[in-house]
Design an enzyme around this catalytic site. Sequence first.
Site, short mmCIF file in Angstrom:
data_model
loop_
_atom_site.label_atom_id
_atom_site.label_comp_id
_atom_site.label_asym_id
_atom_site.label_seq_id
_atom_site.Cartn_x
_atom_site.Cartn_y
_atom_site.Cartn_z
N TRP A 130 -14.94 0.44 -4.13
CA TRP A 130 -15.84 1.60 -4.20
C TRP A 130 -15.10 2.80 -4.66
O TRP A 130 -13.96 3.01 -4.38
CB TRP A 130 -16.51 1.85 -2.86
CG TRP A 130 -17.59 0.84 -2.68
CD1 TRP A 130 -17.64 -0.12 -1.74
CD2 TRP A 130 -18.72 0.65 -3.50
NE1 TRP A 130 -18.73 -0.89 -1.92
CE2 TRP A 130 -19.43 -0.45 -3.01
CE3 TRP A 130 -19.23 1.30 -4.66
CZ2 TRP A 130 -20.60 -0.93 -3.57
CZ3 TRP A 130 -20.39 0.82 -5.23
CH2 TRP A 130 -21.08 -0.28 -4.68
N ARG B 161 1.20 10.12 -1.86
CA ARG B 161 2.01 9.01 -2.38
C ARG B 161 2.06 8.96 -3.90
O ARG B 161 2.24 7.90 -4.47
CB ARG B 161 1.46 7.68 -1.85
CG ARG B 161 1.38 7.62 -0.34
CD ARG B 161 1.33 6.22 0.18
NE ARG B 161 2.46 5.48 -0.35
CZ ARG B 161 2.41 4.66 -1.39
NH1 ARG B 161 1.30 4.43 -2.02
NH2 ARG B 161 3.51 4.06 -1.80
N HIS C 54 5.16 6.50 -4.40
CA HIS C 54 4.86 5.11 -4.75
C HIS C 54 6.13 4.45 -5.30
O HIS C 54 6.84 5.05 -6.09
CB HIS C 54 3.76 5.13 -5.83
CG HIS C 54 3.14 3.81 -6.11
ND1 HIS C 54 2.44 3.58 -7.27
CD2 HIS C 54 3.09 2.66 -5.41
CE1 HIS C 54 1.97 2.34 -7.26
NE2 HIS C 54 2.36 1.75 -6.14
N ASP D 276 -0.94 -1.71 4.00
CA ASP D 276 -1.57 -1.24 2.77
C ASP D 276 -2.89 -1.98 2.56
O ASP D 276 -2.91 -3.22 2.55
CB ASP D 276 -0.62 -1.52 1.59
CG ASP D 276 -1.02 -0.78 0.32
OD1 ASP D 276 -2.15 -0.26 0.25
OD2 ASP D 276 -0.18 -0.74 -0.61
N GLU E 62 -1.30 6.77 -4.78
CA GLU E 62 -0.62 6.06 -5.87
C GLU E 62 -1.45 5.97 -7.14
O GLU E 62 -0.91 5.73 -8.20
CB GLU E 62 -0.10 4.68 -5.41
CG GLU E 62 -1.14 3.74 -4.90
CD GLU E 62 -0.52 2.41 -4.41
OE1 GLU E 62 0.18 2.42 -3.39
OE2 GLU E 62 -0.74 1.39 -5.06
N GLU F 68 8.77 4.37 -0.75
CA GLU F 68 8.47 2.93 -0.87
C GLU F 68 9.54 2.28 -1.75
O GLU F 68 9.95 2.83 -2.77
CB GLU F 68 7.08 2.72 -1.49
CG GLU F 68 6.67 1.26 -1.55
CD GLU F 68 5.28 1.06 -2.16
OE1 GLU F 68 4.83 1.92 -2.93
OE2 GLU F 68 4.67 0.01 -1.85
N ARG G 126 6.49 -2.53 5.45
CA ARG G 126 5.06 -2.71 5.13
C ARG G 126 4.69 -4.15 5.40
O ARG G 126 5.33 -5.06 4.87
CB ARG G 126 4.80 -2.34 3.66
CG ARG G 126 3.34 -2.22 3.32
CD ARG G 126 3.09 -2.06 1.83
NE ARG G 126 3.07 -3.34 1.16
CZ ARG G 126 2.57 -3.55 -0.07
NH1 ARG G 126 2.08 -2.53 -0.77
NH2 ARG G 126 2.58 -4.75 -0.60
N HIS H 83 -4.96 -1.25 -0.12
CA HIS H 83 -5.26 -1.25 -1.56
C HIS H 83 -6.72 -0.89 -1.84
O HIS H 83 -7.37 -1.51 -2.68
CB HIS H 83 -4.90 -2.61 -2.17
CG HIS H 83 -3.45 -2.94 -2.08
ND1 HIS H 83 -2.94 -3.88 -1.20
CD2 HIS H 83 -2.38 -2.45 -2.72
CE1 HIS H 83 -1.64 -3.95 -1.32
NE2 HIS H 83 -1.26 -3.08 -2.24
O1 EZ4 Z 1 -0.81 -1.53 -5.96
O2 EZ4 Z 1 1.93 -2.65 -7.90
O3 EZ4 Z 1 2.26 0.42 -2.78
N1 EZ4 Z 1 2.29 -0.41 -3.60
C1 EZ4 Z 1 1.23 -1.08 -4.04
C2 EZ4 Z 1 1.37 -2.03 -5.20
C3 EZ4 Z 1 0.55 -1.47 -6.32
C4 EZ4 Z 1 0.66 -2.15 -7.68
C5 EZ4 Z 1 0.27 -1.15 -8.74
O4 EZ4 Z 1 1.24 -0.19 -8.91
O5 EZ4 Z 1 0.17 -0.88 -3.49
O6 EZ4 Z 1 0.92 -3.29 -4.84
CO CO Z 2 0.22 0.75 -2.11
#
Ligand code: EZ4
Ligand code: CO
Length: 388
Positions: free
Chosen positions: A388, A268, A297, A195, A247, A324, A130, A197
Amino acid sequence: MTARVVTDEGLYGLGDATLNGREMAVVAWLEEHAAPCLIGRDPQDIEDIWHYLYRGAYWRRGPVAMAAIGAIDMALWDIKGKAAGMPVYQLLGGRSRSCVGLYAHASGTNAEETLCKAGELVEAGFRAIRIQSAISGLDATYGVLGDKKDYYELQGNRPLPPEEVWSTQKYFNMVEELICEARHRLGNEVQLVHDVHNRLTPIESARLGKLLEKYDLLFLEDPSIAENQESFRVIRQHTTTPLAIGETCNTIWDCKDLIQNQLIDYIRMSATHAGGITAMRRIADFAAIYNVRTAPHGAPDLSPVCLAAHLHLDTWAPNFGIQEFVGLGNEQSRRIFKQDIRVENGTAHASEAPGLGIDFDEEAAKEHPYKRSYLPVSRLEDGTLWHW
Ligand code: EZ4
Ligand code: CO
């Protein structure tokens, strides 16, 4: 936060009840509600207990309740495995693969630093990485270590949620070059993940997916929040970059439309936040019908008990994709959690011990009393609360 379910026949099981910053709410749910309801029941009745706690409630779902149910459920599978003398993956149906593929994290304050770390991970045998980098012009970037040594140092000492600024434009100025460099430096054999987020709107995610198509990501993780699952049609209509979501999902209902409309490629969810092994098994089977693979996750704010549970699910699930992985914890957590998970060449092996194959040293844990710690809250440059 670790839960222990104790039987009157000498067996006990462990479950992970971690819920970033809200752990004590889960503890209250377990102590005040679950424990009185469960005392006297047969711990072998995992399915009935799961439905009793989930469906027996007038108000279902919610992250606090699902983390509590998840912890109890993991502990009950641990007990069943110990009673049967078998590792949990055997109880699920047995092995679908010889080992579990992992993706590791490379992050840095700039592309150079990130790609140096990625190179070291490839040297260490990882085949999927990642790739994250700080966004220049912003003080802090979510998930990037900055001057911190490890995630535990970064995430372990935030008694109130810190506030971070997000700029989509500044992010777009950085991201394509980062992934392009990663593909060129690491070559075509390495699988790349990125990622987001949940920082982008669906149309922005669509644009990002298109921009990154030529770099052949294994998947784009959480480009947009999937609260409105239908909004993923916008992303899907525009790009063939594979999408991975889940996640923050707590039940199958949070991802049902995404899966059955084939709007995503990887689901995930974690055993901790989705209601345990019983729920994860059901979601994996549902996802298989729609060509969706699992990619649980594996964040630093999930405990080693959760990782142990995932490795059993990953060893079993016919439609497993990738796990992960952020390491086996720091020194402190390795003194508390005893496990025999083997990690080699970018893969992991579930424990062969009966149950989950992980133990918890309560005396060692007492040296580290609970400290509330939060993930950051994100605002735009004008102060608007983001996500959002
Ligand atoms: O957003 O640790 O995939 N892993 C992530 C991490 C999580 C935080 C919250 O569980 O995106 O950064
Ligand atoms: Co993540």
